[in-house]
Design a protein around this motif. Structure first.
Motif, PDB file in Angstrom:
ATOM      1  N   ILE A 261     -21.451   4.017  -2.175  1.00 44.26           N
ATOM      2  CA  ILE A 261     -21.411   4.587  -3.311  1.00 44.26           C
ATOM      3  C   ILE A 261     -23.170   4.716  -3.069  1.00 44.26           C
ATOM      4  CG2 ILE A 261     -20.079   3.517  -4.255  1.00 44.26           C
ATOM      5  CD1 ILE A 261     -21.745   1.967  -6.633  1.00 44.26           C
ATOM      6  N   GLY A 262     -23.323   5.841  -3.884  1.00 40.72           N
ATOM      7  CA  GLY A 262     -24.879   6.228  -4.526  1.00 40.72           C
ATOM      8  C   GLY A 262     -25.427   6.610  -5.966  1.00 40.72           C
ATOM      9  N   ILE A 263     -26.423   6.083  -5.989  1.00 44.02           N
ATOM     10  CA  ILE A 263     -26.686   6.368  -7.701  1.00 44.02           C
ATOM     11  C   ILE A 263     -27.520   7.459  -8.807  1.00 44.02           C
ATOM     12  CG2 ILE A 263     -27.232   5.180 -10.211  1.00 44.02           C
ATOM     13  CD1 ILE A 263     -25.999   2.461  -9.192  1.00 44.02           C
ATOM     14  N   VAL A 264     -27.146   8.389  -9.147  1.00 40.11           N
ATOM     15  CA  VAL A 264     -27.925   9.505  -9.626  1.00 40.11           C
ATOM     16  C   VAL A 264     -28.016   9.087 -11.507  1.00 40.11           C
ATOM     17  CG1 VAL A 264     -28.044  12.111 -10.260  1.00 40.11           C
ATOM     18  CG2 VAL A 264     -26.371  11.401  -8.509  1.00 40.11           C
ATOM     19  N   GLY A 265     -29.346   8.878 -11.678  1.00 34.02           N
ATOM     20  CA  GLY A 265     -29.654   8.885 -12.517  1.00 34.02           C
ATOM     21  C   GLY A 265     -30.532   7.813 -12.734  1.00 34.02           C
ATOM     22  N   GLY A 266     -29.474   6.211 -13.354  1.00 36.02           N
ATOM     23  CA  GLY A 266     -30.353   4.451 -13.172  1.00 36.02           C
ATOM     24  C   GLY A 266     -31.153   5.073 -13.907  1.00 36.02           C
ATOM     25  N   SER A 267     -31.102   5.362 -14.706  1.00 39.97           N
ATOM     26  CA  SER A 267     -32.723   4.792 -16.237  1.00 39.97           C
ATOM     27  C   SER A 267     -32.829   3.733 -16.298  1.00 39.97           C
ATOM     28  CB  SER A 267     -32.310   5.978 -17.484  1.00 39.97           C
ATOM     29  OG  SER A 267     -32.461   6.879 -17.250  1.00 39.97           O
ATOM     30  N   GLU A 268     -31.421   3.078 -16.170  1.00 42.80           N
ATOM     31  CA  GLU A 268     -31.903   1.597 -16.966  1.00 42.80           C
ATOM     32  C   GLU A 268     -32.010   0.254 -14.970  1.00 42.80           C
ATOM     33  OE1 GLU A 268     -31.126   0.869 -21.182  1.00 42.80           O
ATOM     34  OE2 GLU A 268     -29.630  -0.705 -19.439  1.00 42.80           O
ATOM     35  N   ALA A 269     -31.749   1.502 -13.961  1.00 44.96           N
ATOM     36  CA  ALA A 269     -31.599   0.238 -12.348  1.00 44.96           C
ATOM     37  C   ALA A 269     -32.923  -0.130 -12.490  1.00 44.96           C
ATOM     38  CB  ALA A 269     -30.916   1.524 -12.036  1.00 44.96           C
TER      39      ALA A 269
END
Length: 431
Positions: A261-269
């Motif tokens: 997987i990967g993450i797009v966005g992640g504003s609170e990552a």
């Protein structure tokens, strides 16, 4: 016959004069940002042969007939990544007939309308007018990403990398996109818990644990085959997710399901940076996400990329908001904002070059190194600074004509008034 060309304009004219020399190029005296472990090389040369980088170093000799460009110390980088966009599948965002990015399955969103087999790259148009606008500003490639259609599912469909050089087909493997959180509550029974339940069910079906003839089945035969491939870890699944709590659940889910997987966005990552780093999950962030546009982004902050990278997370840069397609050229400015908020400069460049190439499975782009495709950009100055522009772009060592619809309109309305109004002026294509 060997020729020495000291001006960029002269180099472009010579390169366009004959196709035999179009892929033979020597850029001299440049600040070469390699996006590799070699870092930045001062007063360096880049030699291109057959569309590939043949050498990178100082005082390289040029074989006969090679076009030479003196960079006069200006920066040279790999062509940049334009983010996750709809370049080539969207002309006018407000005109539905020109937008092919989503699969609408009806007015009332139903979870059963899951179509992982939907592949947005099949609608790619390499002649879309938005492509030259991005290309002349140093954008070399972009990931086509499907979006949520009316009545669609949290599984948005497949996308892939496309080149901005006129290549008609995508390059690299397909990527599956899944949306989570508040943005898809209508597609999951108005519950985040429902999203995990549905994903578990669809993966069970793809793995043969739910018979396709039962009432519980939701996938078409093509959908089962596509989802089964990703369930085997044979492709990357990108999750659009922002809230820290959802990211924690995602990491557990991916480990349990053996997904890559990967993450797009992640504003609170940034709040779960250590867990993301331990799971070796790349995150593509919007460095300007610093205000809570919704309840999933309450913890958004502009040093998100810096915190993630400091924790060991692989960080890429994408354009947020509602119009990433027509703002793809702004990704370098976003990287500049990330640098201004603590991300090291070399990591900012890597987020637009090496990182997307590695994450999305492209082995021959994203760096300036021997054997790589000669997709290069010569800049007037620091490419992450809004004050600078692309002076020349090359694809496979071939220079492009630095024109777009926007430059044509600029030239039309800056030209002196003729016998007819400026709107009737025809651009001089020969220039």
């Amino acid at each position: 016959m060997s020729r020495r060309v000291t001006s960029l304009a002269g180099a472009l004219l010579l390169a366009l004069a004959g196709s035999a020399s179009a892929q033979e190029l020597l850029i001299r005296n440049a600040t070469v940002h390699t996006a590799t472990s070699r870092g930045t090389l001062q007063n360096a040369d880049v030699l291109v042969h057959g569309g590939r980088i043949a050498a990178v170093g100082s005082h390289l000799s040029a074989p006969a007939g090679v076009t030479m460009v003196d960079a006069n110390g200006a920066p040279v980088t790999p062509a940049l990544f334009g983010g996750l966009t709809h370049l080539g599948v969207e002309e006018v965002s407000g005109e539905d007939s020109t937008v092919d990015a989503s699969l609408g399955m009806g007015e009332n969103g139903r979870a059963i309308n899951v179509r992982p087999e939907f592949d947005v790259t099949l609608a790619f148009n390499p002649d879309a007018t938005a492509i030259p606008v991005s290309r002349v500003e140093g954008i070399g490639e972009s990931i086509l990403m499907p979006s949520l259609g009316e009545g669609g599912s949290i599984i948005l469909g497949q996308g892939g990398m496309v080149r901005m050089d006129g290549t008609p087909d995508p390059v690299g493997p397909r990527v599956l996109f899944i949306a989570l959180g508040d943005q898809v509550e209508d597609q999951s029974g108005h519950s985040r818990a429902g999203q995990w339940m549905l994903l578990e069910q669809w993966l069970d079906e793809a793995r043969g644990r739910i018979a396709p003839t039962t009432n519980a089945a939701s996938l078409t035969p093509a959908g089962r085959a596509v989802l089964a491939k990703f369930a085997r870890g044979e492709g990357l699944v990108m999750f659009q997710v922002d809230r820290a709590a959802d990211i924690r659940q995602l990491l557990k889910f991916a480990q349990r399901q053996h997904l890559r997987i990967g993450i797009v966005g992640g504003s609170e990552a940034w709040r779960v940076a250590r867990e993301i780093a331990a799971a070796k999950v790349p995150v593509f962030v919007d460095p300007l996400a610093n205000l809570p546009a919704n309840f999933d982004e309450i913890g958004a902050r502009m040093d998100n990329a810096a915190i993630l990278r400091q924790s060991g997370v692989t960080v890429g840069i994408v354009q947020g908001g509602e119009n990433p397609t027509h703002n793809a050229r702004n990704t370098r400015q976003l990287a500049g904002n990330a640098v201004a908020n603590g991300l090291p400069w070399e990591d900012g460049l890597a987020a637009l070059t090496r990182v997307p190439a590695e994450v999305f499975g492209l082995r021959d782009t994203g760096t300036i190194a021997v054997g790589q495709r000669a997709d290069l950009v010569l800049w007037t100055g620091d490419p992450l600074d809004v004050a600078n522009v692309a002076k020349q772009v090359w694809f496979d060592g071939r220079p492009i004509v630095m024109r777009s619809r926007q430059t044509d309109l600029r030239d039309r309305y800056l030209a002196p008034q003729g016998p007819l109004p400026r709107a009737y002026a025809v651009p001089d294509r020969a220039r």
